[in-house]
Design an enzyme around this catalytic site. Structure first.
Site, mmCIF file in Angstrom:
data_model
loop_
_atom_site.group_PDB
_atom_site.id
_atom_site.type_symbol
_atom_site.label_atom_id
_atom_site.label_comp_id
_atom_site.label_asym_id
_atom_site.label_seq_id
_atom_site.Cartn_x
_atom_site.Cartn_y
_atom_site.Cartn_z
ATOM 1 N N CYS A 1 -21.814 -32.931 -33.908
ATOM 2 C CA CYS A 1 -22.290 -33.123 -32.702
ATOM 3 C C CYS A 1 -22.556 -31.868 -31.987
ATOM 4 C CB CYS A 1 -21.137 -33.412 -31.923
ATOM 5 S SG CYS A 1 -20.110 -34.662 -31.616
ATOM 6 N N GLY B 1 -27.047 -32.519 -34.757
ATOM 7 C CA GLY B 1 -26.191 -33.942 -35.396
ATOM 8 C C GLY B 1 -28.002 -34.871 -34.382
ATOM 9 N N ASN C 1 -17.253 -32.394 -28.832
ATOM 10 C CA ASN C 1 -18.275 -31.804 -30.286
ATOM 11 C C ASN C 1 -16.652 -31.639 -30.483
ATOM 12 O OD1 ASN C 1 -19.246 -29.114 -31.221
ATOM 13 N ND2 ASN C 1 -19.060 -30.542 -32.738
ATOM 14 N N GLY C 2 -16.457 -32.160 -31.693
ATOM 15 C CA GLY C 2 -15.164 -32.377 -32.179
ATOM 16 C C GLY C 2 -14.624 -33.720 -32.894
ATOM 17 N N TYR D 1 -22.422 -22.854 -42.324
ATOM 18 C CA TYR D 1 -23.513 -23.535 -42.785
ATOM 19 C C TYR D 1 -24.685 -23.951 -41.172
ATOM 20 C CZ TYR D 1 -26.124 -28.196 -43.754
ATOM 21 O OH TYR D 1 -26.659 -28.810 -43.038
HETATM 22 P P1 AMP Z 1 -24.093 -31.663 -52.699
HETATM 23 O O1 AMP Z 1 -25.261 -31.824 -53.064
HETATM 24 O O2 AMP Z 1 -23.834 -33.246 -51.497
HETATM 25 O O3 AMP Z 1 -23.603 -30.844 -53.347
HETATM 26 O O4 AMP Z 1 -24.569 -30.922 -51.386
HETATM 27 C C1 AMP Z 1 -24.345 -29.611 -50.484
HETATM 28 C C2 AMP Z 1 -25.417 -28.717 -49.705
HETATM 29 O O5 AMP Z 1 -25.593 -29.865 -48.427
HETATM 30 C C3 AMP Z 1 -25.943 -27.725 -49.832
HETATM 31 O O6 AMP Z 1 -27.259 -27.629 -49.411
HETATM 32 C C4 AMP Z 1 -25.683 -27.083 -48.211
HETATM 33 O O7 AMP Z 1 -26.027 -26.466 -47.285
HETATM 34 C C5 AMP Z 1 -25.464 -29.160 -47.477
HETATM 35 N N1 AMP Z 1 -24.433 -29.013 -46.908
HETATM 36 C C6 AMP Z 1 -23.476 -28.383 -46.592
HETATM 37 N N2 AMP Z 1 -22.675 -28.977 -45.619
HETATM 38 C C7 AMP Z 1 -23.025 -29.661 -44.823
HETATM 39 C C8 AMP Z 1 -23.134 -31.012 -44.217
HETATM 40 N N3 AMP Z 1 -21.938 -30.716 -43.196
HETATM 41 N N4 AMP Z 1 -23.923 -31.485 -43.555
HETATM 42 C C9 AMP Z 1 -25.125 -31.078 -44.032
HETATM 43 N N5 AMP Z 1 -25.167 -30.778 -44.968
HETATM 44 C C10 AMP Z 1 -24.669 -30.425 -45.700
#
Ligand code: AMP
Length: 482
Positions: A10, A36, A115-116, A262
């Site tokens: 959030c 979000g 948020n949290g 990220y």
């Molecule tokens: P995966 O295919 O599950 O390994 O997703 C990896 C990708 O998801 C990477 O490109 C990350 O930048 C991105 N990522 C990591 N954490 C999140 C998150 N909480 N929400 C959305 N994208 C994420």
């Protein structure tokens, strides 16, 4: 079951006593959209027709720019407002969970945006339900409303402090009551919250990028464990003041490192540091820890861009935009449906054959979660003629789910929780793989004289959870059984 609980990501925003309040909150939320994309809402103090004030709210599923039409914003007159953007995993994606949540209490109307994730949200809720409380949402955040409504404190401030004393976990929260905004961060300070100033009015935001958009000045970060009240000294229109009504001490700080890895926008200053600069340092450190002979450094856009710049500068290997992102699709990972996620990567990314063909590529991303994205991208690059693909990740292996407000899947779905690094390399079909070390990660966010191990939460990378969660115990049991 507790471990099937949905997780929420959030962003929050608030402004006191400004003639364009809801418009400014709208712009603030627009800048916080990355935090979000599932629902958004604004709650504003408006005249109740009897000389008093009530809280009007507009909440909807979807993106900020689509939700807040001119007509909708006109339904939110008044000069004090709060707002929220939200994403949650399947189960929680319903309008009833959209925030801000609003209630009328014996102490007056009250709205809250959070948020949290609270680690004892389920337990507090069960206790309240056992005593007859009726909940309208599945969200953790609703416990704040009930706790404020039930508090015996004579005013909203006291009731808010009572409520916060009963919850554990992560909260950066803004609340609206007649004549004031109350806001605070949990004692560990997991999630960010900053105070700014625009035209003599205080503003609060999850990230500073929202201040840049509306032209507000950053005043300071709200401290870990600090709760503040913002009010106008002699009613609306007069100078505003900020009072700290709680400063919780004694807990170690646990700023979310993943905000820097990220989640936060690179143009924001989070926990006192610019995110883009931090990501470049992650990339430079990664180049020192995992050098490789290669022709080009290519980021996975947008998440890997600044780390790739850092890697390129440190290694001397040229940076190239070898993958182009279509910006008109949502974050694929964030779509609750598995089918969409699997289809997603191709919709979102396309290689530039002229840059890739015949080259040895260092491919940089911020993290590998399930491994599906990296696998598809490596394949895509090989199909575009890459000679070698060397995967480099600007954070350590993600081995633990987050219970404090980042959406991560269950432990069993995290590829690094169940596979060796070599097995991950094999799965994603890369020639080599290298992750930033936990020490390198913390070095990159440390300043002279501080001890980043005592300042940051790295639970997703180390499995060391600063605030115990019953969910974690259940998940560990489940993993042990599997
Ligand atoms: P995966 O295919 O599950 O390994 O997703 C990896 C990708 O998801 C990477 O490109 C990350 O930048 C991105 N990522 C990591 N954490 C999140 C998150 N909480 N929400 C959305 N994208 C994420």
């Amino acid at each position: 079951m507790a471990f099937d609980k949905f997780r929420e990501e959030c962003g929050v925003f608030a402004i006191l006593d400004h003639k364009d309040a809801s418009n400014l909150v709208y712009l603030g939320l627009y800048a916080l959209q990355h935090r979000g994309q599932e629902s958004a809402g604004i709650a504003a103090l408006v005249p109740d027709g009897n000389g008093g004030l009530r809280i009007a709210a507009e909440r909807e599923m979807g993106h900020v720019a689509d939700i807040f039409t001119h007509e909708r914003l006109q339904r939110l007159p008044g000069d004090t407002a709060i707002g929220h953007v939200r994403y949650s995993t399947a189960g929680g994606s319903m309008l009833c969970n959209a925030q801000p949540l609003v209630a009328s209490t014996a102490k007056g109307p009250f709205a809250v945006a959070h948020n949290g994730n609270l680690v004892n949200g389920d337990a507090v809720r069960a206790e309240l339900e056992a005593r007859g409380a009726i909940f309208n949402s599945q969200s953790d955040t609703e416990v704040f409303l009930h706790l404020v409504a039930r508090s015996l404190a004579p005013d909203v401030e006291g009731a808010f402090l009572d409520a916060l004393a009963q919850v554990r976990g992560a909260y950066s929260v803004v609340a609206l009551a007649p004549g004031r905004i109350v806001a605070g961060r949990d004692p560990n300070g997991f999630r960010p919250l900053v105070l700014g100033m625009l035209d003599g009015s205080y503003v609060l935001s999850s990230e500073t990028c929202a201040f840049d958009l509306i032209g507000a000045e950053l005043v300071r970060e709200i401290g870990a464990g600090e709760v503040i009240v913002i009010e106008s000294e002699a009613g609306s229109g007069s100078p505003q003041r900020v009072r700290t009504i709680r400063q919780a001490h004694g807990q170690r700080e646990a700023r979310c490192i993943f905000e820097h890895v990220y989640f936060a926008r690179p143009d924001s200053v989070v926990f006192g540091r610019n995110v883009a600069a931090t990501r470049k340092r992650f990339g430079a450190q990664l180049a020192k820890e995992h050098p490789v002979d290669a022709d080009v450094v290519v980021p996975v856009p947008d998440s890997g861009v600044f780390a790739a710049l850092g890697y390129s500068l440190q290694s001397g290997i040229p940076f190239e935009y070898g993958l182009v992102r279509n910006h008109y699709v949502g974050r694929t990972f964030i779509e609750p449906k598995q089918s969409i996620r699997h289809f997603g990567v191709k919709v979102k990314l396309n290689p530039v054959r002229e840059i890739i063909a015949g080259k040895r590529i260092v491919l940089i991303d911020d993290s590998i979660v399930r491994g599906t994205t990296s696998k598809k991208i490596v394949r895509m690059l090989k199909q575009a003629g890459a000679k070698e693909v060397h995967m480099r990740i600007s954070s350590p292996p993600t081995i633990g789910p987050c219970y404090y407000g980042i959406d991560t899947p269950k432990r069993q779905e995290l590829i690094a929780a169940t596979h060796s690094i070599e097995a991950i390399r094999d799965y994603i079909e890369a020639d080599t793989i290298g992750y930033l070390s936990p020490g390198g990660l913390l070095d990159a966010v440390s300043s002279e004289g501080d001890n980043p191990e005592r300042l940051y939460c790295t639970a997703c990378f180390t499995g060391e959870y600063p605030v115990p969660s019953s969910e974690e115990e259940l998940t560990l049991e489940e993993t042990a059984r599997a």
